[in-house]
Design a protein around this motif. Structure first.
Motif, PDB file in Angstrom:
ATOM      1  N   ARG A 101       0.806  -1.226   0.000  1.00 53.52           N
ATOM      2  CA  ARG A 101       0.000   0.000   0.000  1.00 53.52           C
ATOM      3  C   ARG A 101       0.836   1.272   0.000  1.00 53.52           C
ATOM      4  O   ARG A 101       0.287   2.344  -0.244  1.00 53.52           O
ATOM      5  CB  ARG A 101      -0.934   0.013   1.214  1.00 53.52           C
ATOM      6  CG  ARG A 101      -2.048  -1.011   1.136  1.00 53.52           C
ATOM      7  CD  ARG A 101      -3.106  -0.692   2.161  1.00 53.52           C
ATOM      8  NE  ARG A 101      -4.218  -1.632   2.116  1.00 53.52           N
ATOM      9  CZ  ARG A 101      -5.376  -1.439   2.734  1.00 53.52           C
ATOM     10  NH1 ARG A 101      -5.551  -0.344   3.453  1.00 53.52           N
ATOM     11  NH2 ARG A 101      -6.340  -2.331   2.650  1.00 53.52           N
ATOM     12  N   GLY A 102       2.102   1.192   0.320  1.00 59.16           N
ATOM     13  CA  GLY A 102       2.913   2.404   0.391  1.00 59.16           C
ATOM     14  C   GLY A 102       4.251   2.214  -0.282  1.00 59.16           C
ATOM     15  O   GLY A 102       4.820   1.115  -0.266  1.00 59.16           O
ATOM     16  N   VAL A 103       4.788   3.292  -0.861  1.00 64.00           N
ATOM     17  CA  VAL A 103       6.084   3.219  -1.536  1.00 64.00           C
ATOM     18  C   VAL A 103       6.771   4.571  -1.413  1.00 64.00           C
ATOM     19  O   VAL A 103       6.118   5.625  -1.348  1.00 64.00           O
ATOM     20  CB  VAL A 103       5.914   2.815  -3.022  1.00 64.00           C
ATOM     21  CG1 VAL A 103       5.050   3.819  -3.774  1.00 64.00           C
ATOM     22  CG2 VAL A 103       7.263   2.625  -3.694  1.00 64.00           C
ATOM     23  N   HIS A 155       1.774  -4.200  12.015  1.00 59.08           N
ATOM     24  CA  HIS A 155       0.438  -4.726  11.721  1.00 59.08           C
ATOM     25  C   HIS A 155      -0.206  -3.801  10.696  1.00 59.08           C
ATOM     26  O   HIS A 155      -0.696  -2.740  11.032  1.00 59.08           O
ATOM     27  CB  HIS A 155      -0.407  -4.796  12.991  1.00 59.08           C
ATOM     28  CG  HIS A 155      -1.627  -5.655  12.842  1.00 59.08           C
ATOM     29  ND1 HIS A 155      -2.524  -5.846  13.865  1.00 59.08           N
ATOM     30  CD2 HIS A 155      -2.096  -6.398  11.795  1.00 59.08           C
ATOM     31  CE1 HIS A 155      -3.492  -6.650  13.462  1.00 59.08           C
ATOM     32  NE2 HIS A 155      -3.249  -6.993  12.202  1.00 59.08           N
ATOM     33  N   LEU A 156      -0.134  -4.206   9.445  1.00 54.66           N
ATOM     34  CA  LEU A 156      -0.595  -3.466   8.285  1.00 54.66           C
ATOM     35  C   LEU A 156       0.119  -2.122   8.146  1.00 54.66           C
ATOM     36  O   LEU A 156      -0.477  -1.076   8.321  1.00 54.66           O
ATOM     37  CB  LEU A 156      -2.109  -3.253   8.290  1.00 54.66           C
ATOM     38  CG  LEU A 156      -2.652  -2.893   6.892  1.00 54.66           C
ATOM     39  CD1 LEU A 156      -2.788  -4.130   6.028  1.00 54.66           C
ATOM     40  CD2 LEU A 156      -3.979  -2.172   6.974  1.00 54.66           C
ATOM     41  N   PRO A 157       1.401  -2.149   7.808  1.00 49.01           N
ATOM     42  CA  PRO A 157       2.077  -0.899   7.459  1.00 49.01           C
ATOM     43  C   PRO A 157       1.536  -0.372   6.138  1.00 49.01           C
ATOM     44  O   PRO A 157       1.359  -1.126   5.187  1.00 49.01           O
ATOM     45  CB  PRO A 157       3.540  -1.313   7.339  1.00 49.01           C
ATOM     46  CG  PRO A 157       3.486  -2.757   6.945  1.00 49.01           C
ATOM     47  CD  PRO A 157       2.276  -3.318   7.643  1.00 49.01           C
ATOM     48  N   THR A 158       1.280   0.934   6.083  1.00 52.56           N
ATOM     49  CA  THR A 158       0.613   1.488   4.910  1.00 52.56           C
ATOM     50  C   THR A 158       1.349   2.648   4.256  1.00 52.56           C
ATOM     51  O   THR A 158       1.024   3.014   3.128  1.00 52.56           O
ATOM     52  CB  THR A 158      -0.801   1.963   5.283  1.00 52.56           C
ATOM     53  OG1 THR A 158      -0.713   2.842   6.419  1.00 52.56           O
ATOM     54  CG2 THR A 158      -1.701   0.785   5.616  1.00 52.56           C
ATOM     55  N   ALA A 159       2.283   3.260   4.939  1.00 52.14           N
ATOM     56  CA  ALA A 159       3.043   4.372   4.356  1.00 52.14           C
ATOM     57  C   ALA A 159       4.455   4.324   4.893  1.00 52.14           C
ATOM     58  O   ALA A 159       4.700   3.901   6.028  1.00 52.14           O
ATOM     59  CB  ALA A 159       2.395   5.713   4.685  1.00 52.14           C
ATOM     60  N   VAL A 160       5.405   4.762   4.058  1.00 53.76           N
ATOM     61  CA  VAL A 160       6.820   4.732   4.431  1.00 53.76           C
ATOM     62  C   VAL A 160       7.506   5.893   3.729  1.00 53.76           C
ATOM     63  O   VAL A 160       7.189   6.220   2.583  1.00 53.76           O
ATOM     64  CB  VAL A 160       7.454   3.375   4.054  1.00 53.76           C
ATOM     65  CG1 VAL A 160       7.316   3.078   2.566  1.00 53.76           C
ATOM     66  CG2 VAL A 160       8.907   3.295   4.482  1.00 53.76           C
ATOM     67  N   GLY A 197      -1.530   7.500   6.613  1.00 58.34           N
ATOM     68  CA  GLY A 197      -0.569   8.236   5.806  1.00 58.34           C
ATOM     69  C   GLY A 197       0.038   9.398   6.559  1.00 58.34           C
ATOM     70  O   GLY A 197      -0.498   9.849   7.576  1.00 58.34           O
ATOM     71  N   PHE A 198       1.160   9.898   6.039  1.00 58.61           N
ATOM     72  CA  PHE A 198       1.806  11.068   6.627  1.00 58.61           C
ATOM     73  C   PHE A 198       2.602  11.785   5.546  1.00 58.61           C
ATOM     74  O   PHE A 198       2.895  11.235   4.482  1.00 58.61           O
ATOM     75  CB  PHE A 198       2.713  10.679   7.805  1.00 58.61           C
ATOM     76  CG  PHE A 198       3.844   9.754   7.450  1.00 58.61           C
ATOM     77  CD1 PHE A 198       5.054  10.252   6.965  1.00 58.61           C
ATOM     78  CD2 PHE A 198       3.714   8.381   7.594  1.00 58.61           C
ATOM     79  CE1 PHE A 198       6.101   9.404   6.629  1.00 58.61           C
ATOM     80  CE2 PHE A 198       4.759   7.522   7.260  1.00 58.61           C
ATOM     81  CZ  PHE A 198       5.947   8.035   6.778  1.00 58.61           C
TER      82      PHE A 198
END
Length: 368
Positions: free
Chosen positions: A40-42, A91-96, A157-158
């Motif tokens: 979900r995040g890249v 537990h469900l990482p979504t943004a990085v 998100g951030f």
């Protein structure tokens, strides 16, 4: 009226994740060094490509530019090795993203953002700090209490924009902002989308408007505008200049005005409509929006900063603005998409977390 003309070309240049076996069959998702499961995040810059491999509850890092498609990752975070799967540290990482030299990961279902003081060089390396919880052992929603000025409920998100650190606190239907990157449970300097720091009702409990959110999911911006992907209201809001206090937005994409949250499933979408836009980023002077449920990414030149119902100039993932099918209802190809969630722009590169296809595809945008 059609979309405006712009001399812009988009070309897929790198595929991360396992190859597709052919036809509509998706790439393998089982945890490994070169596989992804519903990412979900890249994030990418000149040093690293980082992927929130959400379905495998981990983050993968590639150092340097990947020299080939399907290249194995160099480091895994969240597990001790590349074969482990399931919730653990994450537990469900979504943004990085890398923010001022530190690696930050939105650990959404642990209601926190984890911080590594630098780019980890070893798999399984533990984080050094946390935002939104009192310590690294705590994982309860809203830091174990009710909605307040410091804790999170599903922070998906951030973004770090103009010296401000913004978090899409999705479960509390708001965006929180700090001057500088906070630590622990430091109260936010800004609550955007709610009347105060203790409220969390959908659309402020009174209906969609220019100052409310349903599912704020992703953030992006520059020194002039903050963009918020308000996925549940099928729109992107823009605040010009970036807000330092709660106020109405200046831009809405995907809807005819600020009071609508119309969804048009199973109909040609055109260059103006959005359905569950979960991702947003700037790639140079182009705003890219992950129009997730329409299986496409829309490109808005400029970028737009004020107005309503503006038309995208280009579409990625579909043959034209009328298409909305998963992989165009044909096959998994380099230039098709299936439920794209995260997007990240760096120079002329646009990375797309193509969640439904268990992969990340990096595109190059060219003028010409």
């Amino acid at each position: 009226m059609g979309a405006p003309e712009l001399a812009l070309q988009a070309e897929p240049v790198r595929w991360l994740g396992a190859p597709a076996p052919g036809g509509l069959a998706l790439p393998p998702a089982r945890a490994g060094r070169g596989t992804l499961y519903a990412p979900r995040g890249v994030y990418l810059d000149d040093r690293v490509v980082a992927v929130a491999d959400s379905g495998n509850h981990r983050v993968l890092l590639w150092y340097g530019w990947p020299e080939a498609d399907h290249q194995p990752a160099d480091v895994v975070l969240g597990h001790a090795d590349f074969e482990a799967e399931g919730p653990g540290l994450l537990h469900l990482p979504t943004a990085v993203a890398v923010v001022e030299g530190r690696l930050l990961v939105a650990d959404a279902w642990h209601h926190r953002i984890l911080v590594w003081d630098g780019l980890p060089e070893e798999s399984g390396q533990p984080p050094d700090g946390v935002i939104g919880q009192p310590d690294l052992r705590s994982t309860a929603p809203n830091a174990g209490g009710s909605t307040g000025p410091a804790g999170f409920y599903w922070p998906y998100g951030f973004a770090y924009v103009g010296g401000w650190f913004y978090v899409a606190d999705t479960g509390n239907r708001r965006v929180l902002g700090w001057r500088g990157v906070p630590e622990g449970l430091r109260p936010a300097d800004l609550v955007l989308g709610q009347p105060d720091a203790y409220s969390g009702a959908e659309n402020r409990g009174r209906g969609v408007g220019p100052d409310s959110f349903r599912w704020p999911h992703a953030l992006a911006g520059d020194g002039m505008t903050l963009y918020v992907a308000d996925a549940g209201n099928h729109r992107v809001l823009g605040f010009t200049p970036p807000p330092e206090q709660d106020r109405p937005a200046d831009l809405v994409l995907g809807q005819e005005d600020f009071q609508r949250d119309v969804e048009l499933p199973h109909l040609p979408q055109g260059p103006r409509r959005l359905r569950f836009p979960y991702g947003v980023t700037l790639c140079g002077d182009v705003l890219a929006v992950a129009d997730t449920a329409n299986n496409r990414v829309l490109l808005f030149p400029g970028p737009p900063r004020r107005g309503a119902y503006l038309a995208a100039s280009h579409v990625i993932g579909q043959a034209d603005f009328a298409g909305a099918g998963e992989n165009r209802w044909q096959a998994v190809r380099r230039d098709t998409l299936c439920w794209p969630y995260g997007v990240w722009g760096h120079r002329d590169l646009l990375a797309i977390a193509d969640s439904g296809n268990n992969r990340v595809v990096i595109w190059r945008l060219r003028r010409g």
